[in-house]
Design a protein around this motif. Structure first.
Motif, PDB file in Angstrom:
ATOM      1  N   PRO A  14      -5.201 -20.304 -37.384  1.00  0.00           N
ATOM      2  CA  PRO A  14      -6.038 -20.376 -36.184  1.00  0.00           C
ATOM      3  C   PRO A  14      -7.435 -20.931 -36.427  1.00  0.00           C
ATOM      4  N   HIS A  15      -8.017 -20.639 -37.628  1.00  0.00           N
ATOM      5  CA  HIS A  15      -9.372 -21.135 -37.864  1.00  0.00           C
ATOM      6  C   HIS A  15      -9.408 -22.661 -37.855  1.00  0.00           C
ATOM      7  N   ASN A  16      -8.306 -23.310 -38.284  1.00  0.00           N
ATOM      8  CA  ASN A  16      -8.259 -24.780 -38.230  1.00  0.00           C
ATOM      9  C   ASN A  16      -8.217 -25.266 -36.787  1.00  0.00           C
ATOM     10  N   ILE A  17      -7.451 -24.554 -35.965  1.00  0.00           N
ATOM     11  CA  ILE A  17      -7.338 -24.931 -34.555  1.00  0.00           C
ATOM     12  C   ILE A  17      -8.672 -24.741 -33.843  1.00  0.00           C
ATOM     13  N   LEU A  18      -9.351 -23.637 -34.144  1.00  0.00           N
ATOM     14  CA  LEU A  18     -10.660 -23.396 -33.534  1.00  0.00           C
ATOM     15  C   LEU A  18     -11.677 -24.436 -33.993  1.00  0.00           C
ATOM     16  N   SER A  19     -11.603 -24.796 -35.265  1.00  0.00           N
ATOM     17  CA  SER A  19     -12.531 -25.798 -35.787  1.00  0.00           C
ATOM     18  C   SER A  19     -12.329 -27.148 -35.100  1.00  0.00           C
ATOM     19  N   LYS A  20     -11.057 -27.493 -34.862  1.00  0.00           N
ATOM     20  CA  LYS A  20     -10.762 -28.752 -34.171  1.00  0.00           C
ATOM     21  C   LYS A  20     -11.231 -28.696 -32.716  1.00  0.00           C
ATOM     22  N   ALA A  21     -11.095 -27.510 -32.103  1.00  0.00           N
ATOM     23  CA  ALA A  21     -11.567 -27.345 -30.729  1.00  0.00           C
ATOM     24  C   ALA A  21     -13.078 -27.533 -30.654  1.00  0.00           C
ATOM     25  N   ILE A  22     -13.767 -27.035 -31.665  1.00  0.00           N
ATOM     26  CA  ILE A  22     -15.218 -27.215 -31.733  1.00  0.00           C
ATOM     27  C   ILE A  22     -15.554 -28.677 -31.943  1.00  0.00           C
ATOM     28  N   GLN A  23     -14.798 -29.326 -32.825  1.00  0.00           N
ATOM     29  CA  GLN A  23     -15.050 -30.736 -33.110  1.00  0.00           C
ATOM     30  C   GLN A  23     -14.964 -31.582 -31.839  1.00  0.00           C
ATOM     31  N   LYS A  24     -13.921 -31.352 -31.038  1.00  0.00           N
ATOM     32  CA  LYS A  24     -13.755 -32.119 -29.798  1.00  0.00           C
ATOM     33  C   LYS A  24     -14.947 -31.921 -28.874  1.00  0.00           C
ATOM     34  N   ARG A  25     -15.420 -30.696 -28.810  1.00  0.00           N
ATOM     35  CA  ARG A  25     -16.549 -30.396 -27.928  1.00  0.00           C
ATOM     36  C   ARG A  25     -17.862 -30.947 -28.478  1.00  0.00           C
ATOM     37  N   GLU A  26     -17.994 -30.975 -29.794  1.00  0.00           N
ATOM     38  CA  GLU A  26     -19.197 -31.564 -30.392  1.00  0.00           C
ATOM     39  C   GLU A  26     -19.278 -33.051 -30.086  1.00  0.00           C
ATOM     40  N   VAL A  27     -18.148 -33.724 -30.195  1.00  0.00           N
ATOM     41  CA  VAL A  27     -18.098 -35.155 -29.890  1.00  0.00           C
ATOM     42  C   VAL A  27     -18.415 -35.390 -28.411  1.00  0.00           C
ATOM     43  N   ALA A  28     -17.802 -34.585 -27.549  1.00  0.00           N
ATOM     44  CA  ALA A  28     -18.031 -34.730 -26.113  1.00  0.00           C
ATOM     45  C   ALA A  28     -19.492 -34.450 -25.762  1.00  0.00           C
ATOM     46  N   SER A  29     -20.051 -33.416 -26.376  1.00  0.00           N
ATOM     47  CA  SER A  29     -21.451 -33.063 -26.120  1.00  0.00           C
ATOM     48  C   SER A  29     -22.384 -34.206 -26.482  1.00  0.00           C
ATOM     49  N   PRO A  61     -15.420 -21.346 -47.285  1.00  0.00           N
ATOM     50  CA  PRO A  61     -14.482 -20.537 -46.500  1.00  0.00           C
ATOM     51  C   PRO A  61     -13.971 -21.315 -45.291  1.00  0.00           C
ATOM     52  N   PRO A  62     -12.685 -21.202 -44.956  1.00  0.00           N
ATOM     53  CA  PRO A  62     -12.126 -21.899 -43.805  1.00  0.00           C
ATOM     54  C   PRO A  62     -12.909 -21.603 -42.528  1.00  0.00           C
ATOM     55  N   GLY A  63     -13.214 -22.653 -41.796  1.00  0.00           N
ATOM     56  CA  GLY A  63     -13.895 -22.475 -40.517  1.00  0.00           C
ATOM     57  C   GLY A  63     -15.401 -22.327 -40.610  1.00  0.00           C
ATOM     58  N   SER A  64     -15.945 -22.361 -41.830  1.00  0.00           N
ATOM     59  CA  SER A  64     -17.387 -22.146 -41.983  1.00  0.00           C
ATOM     60  C   SER A  64     -18.204 -23.423 -41.832  1.00  0.00           C
ATOM     61  N   VAL A  65     -17.506 -24.571 -41.735  1.00  0.00           N
ATOM     62  CA  VAL A  65     -18.184 -25.856 -41.543  1.00  0.00           C
ATOM     63  C   VAL A  65     -17.390 -26.661 -40.524  1.00  0.00           C
ATOM     64  N   SER A  66     -18.052 -27.211 -39.539  1.00  0.00           N
ATOM     65  CA  SER A  66     -17.354 -27.978 -38.505  1.00  0.00           C
ATOM     66  C   SER A  66     -16.866 -29.302 -39.069  1.00  0.00           C
ATOM     67  N   HIS A  67     -15.890 -29.895 -38.389  1.00  0.00           N
ATOM     68  CA  HIS A  67     -15.316 -31.161 -38.820  1.00  0.00           C
ATOM     69  C   HIS A  67     -16.297 -32.322 -38.645  1.00  0.00           C
ATOM     70  N   VAL A  68     -17.372 -32.089 -37.952  1.00  0.00           N
ATOM     71  CA  VAL A  68     -18.397 -33.117 -37.794  1.00  0.00           C
ATOM     72  C   VAL A  68     -19.399 -33.038 -38.940  1.00  0.00           C
ATOM     73  N   ARG A  69     -19.838 -31.844 -39.269  1.00  0.00           N
ATOM     74  CA  ARG A  69     -20.851 -31.662 -40.310  1.00  0.00           C
ATOM     75  C   ARG A  69     -20.308 -31.952 -41.703  1.00  0.00           C
ATOM     76  N   LEU A  70     -19.041 -31.622 -41.949  1.00  0.00           N
ATOM     77  CA  LEU A  70     -18.487 -31.769 -43.290  1.00  0.00           C
ATOM     78  C   LEU A  70     -18.529 -33.217 -43.793  1.00  0.00           C
ATOM     79  N   PRO A  71     -17.968 -34.186 -43.066  1.00  0.00           N
ATOM     80  CA  PRO A  71     -18.014 -35.570 -43.566  1.00  0.00           C
ATOM     81  C   PRO A  71     -19.428 -36.134 -43.645  1.00  0.00           C
ATOM     82  N   GLN A  72     -20.298 -35.670 -42.766  1.00  0.00           N
ATOM     83  CA  GLN A  72     -21.681 -36.134 -42.813  1.00  0.00           C
ATOM     84  C   GLN A  72     -22.348 -35.692 -44.114  1.00  0.00           C
ATOM     85  N   ALA A  73     -22.100 -34.435 -44.493  1.00  0.00           N
ATOM     86  CA  ALA A  73     -22.667 -33.909 -45.734  1.00  0.00           C
ATOM     87  C   ALA A  73     -22.082 -34.632 -46.941  1.00  0.00           C
ATOM     88  N   ALA A  74     -20.784 -34.903 -46.889  1.00  0.00           N
ATOM     89  CA  ALA A  74     -20.125 -35.622 -47.985  1.00  0.00           C
ATOM     90  C   ALA A  74     -20.698 -37.021 -48.135  1.00  0.00           C
TER      91      ALA A  74
END
Length: 199
Positions: free
Chosen positions: A91-106, A172-185
């Motif tokens: 579920p934490h992956n699904i929630l993270s993806k849900a956040i990612q979609k909303r971050e992009v939309a925002s 830890p799973p879900g502790s970094v959004s899918h938007v922030r992670l690649p940016q940091a990398a």
């Protein structure tokens, strides 16, 4: 890489992280694998239970915006479970993806001058984040990214994927959004390659 990853493991244990990736654990053998799988399963079950409980409370309180968000993510978890054909879903992956979609939309709404719609997306993100582990601060994420990049043999910007994978396996799973992670990398790889040129 062991020296750095042991430090990172200690760091997250100190933050009372609920999960330590198997490849970074100091334990070995099938018993360790079983323990980690059990912890992940327990964490997943806990997330779903909290979502359902919060949904009931939200419906009783007549909080329509919150109710819609919770129903949406629970629906996504249910769909993923049915489509998984018996494979474990997290579920934490699904929630993270849900956040990612909303971050992009925002961000898109903000660029388009629709701050009202952007604020709605941000509010939904805040609701979903309640059910994820504590989010890493920018400084914590930056430290992890630089440590991972420092332990890898990076030759070009094409290697940013290695750093992304390394970060994902460390935090830890879900502790970094899918938007922030690649940016940091990306910042970490850029910094390492720049430092190499200056030597």
């Amino acid at each position: 890489m062991l020296h750095t990853t042991v430090k990172l493991r200690s760091f997250f244990l100190a933050r009372r992280a609920v999960y330590v990736p198997r490849m970074y654990s100091t334990s070995t053998g099938s018993q360790n694998a079983s323990t980690n799988d059990s912890e992940s399963a327990d964490a997943s079950s806990s997330i779903v239970q909290r979502l359902k409980s919060s949904l009931k409370d939200s419906m009783k309180a007549g909080n329509k915006p919150r109710t819609l968000v919770l129903k949406s993510v629970l629906s996504e978890i249910t769909y993923s479970t049915k489509a998984s054909t018996g494979k474990p879903i997290y579920p934490h992956n699904i929630l993270s993806k849900a956040i990612q979609k909303r971050e992009v939309a925002s961000e898109e709404y903000r660029k388009g001058g629709r701050s009202d719609l952007s604020e709605i997306e941000d509010a939904e993100i805040a609701i979903i984040q309640e059910f994820l582990p504590k989010q890493l601060s920018d400084e914590e994420l930056e430290n992890v990214a630089m440590a991972v990049a420092g332990d890898l043999n990076l030759n070009s910007m094409k290697d940013v994927g290695q750093v992304i994978n390394g970060i994902a396996k460390t935090v830890p799973p879900g502790s970094v959004s899918h938007v922030r992670l690649p940016q940091a990398a990306l910042r970490a790889v850029t910094a390492k390659l720049k430092a190499r040129k200056e030597v």
